[in-house]
Scaffold this motif. Structure first.
Motif: not given
Length: 207
Positions: A76-105
């Motif tokens: 079964a394909p991994s399904l994207l459920t959310n995209i989150r962002t966060g600000s940190h002192p030396t980097f910006d973060r983007i997180v892609l959330d999935f149901s199921g396993s992490v897909p190859a990318y």
């Protein structure tokens, strides 16, 4: 003058004639010997059959019974459920959330703007560099076409230092792409998968 054989010669001659006239007797096998002979012949026959190659019909594998279940099925394909962002002192973060396993990318980047894979239109994000995460056997919708990621397709992120925004650029036949734009001054873009929950993390370093 004729010569007659002596009585000893005559006796020897009569014995020879008698031996020649009487047919030789065949040796009789005992019951045990006959059984041994039959067993040996049977074993030889079985060995001969074992050496006969199988016919094409005998050698061919048997087809599975009608209606039998398939041994393997596509995962079964991994399904994207959310995209989150966060600000940190030396980097910006983007997180892609999935149901199921992490897909190859894979990750690609460069100065060319992002485009939508369906329409071919340019995605309205501005920056000096554009990066795209391309996942396989992944989607942002379920098998019935219902979206599993319900957020906007294009999101602007003024709260982040270097990432100006992100977008879902492709969601078609198991191919999912999420891209983002960055300002000048980025030193490194680092991506890595995590589990529990399944997600792809993107850290955009600067400074």
């Amino acid at each position: 003058m004729s010569l007659s054989p002596s009585s000893a010669d005559a006796t020897a001659t009569d014995a020879a004639v008698s031996a020649a006239a009487t047919p030789p007797r065949r040796a009789r096998l005992s019951r045990t010997a006959r059984r041994a002979t039959v067993a040996t012949a049977s074993a030889g026959l079985l060995f001969a059959f074992a050496l006969i190659p199988a016919t094409a019909a005998q050698a061919a594998p048997q087809a599975p019974a009608s209606g039998s279940a398939s041994v393997s099925a596509a995962s079964a394909p991994s399904l994207l459920t959310n995209i989150r962002t966060g600000s940190h002192p030396t980097f910006d973060r983007i997180v892609l959330d999935f149901s199921g396993s992490v897909p190859a990318y894979g990750v690609t980047g460069g100065p060319d703007q992002l485009t939508d894979c369906g329409s071919g239109n340019t995605v309205p994000l501005t920056g000096t560099e554009y990066t795209e995460i391309a996942a396989t056997n992944a989607a942002a919708h379920d098998e019935n076409g219902n979206p599993t990621y319900t957020g906007p397709r294009v999101v602007y992120t003024p709260q982040l230092a270097k990432v100006t925004g992100f977008a879902v650029t492709c969601d078609f036949e198991g191919h999912l792409k999420v891209g983002f734009a960055t300002k000048a001054g980025v030193t490194e873009i680092h991506t890595f998968p995590l589990s529990n929950p399944s997600r792809i993390v993107v850290d955009v370093h600067y400074g």
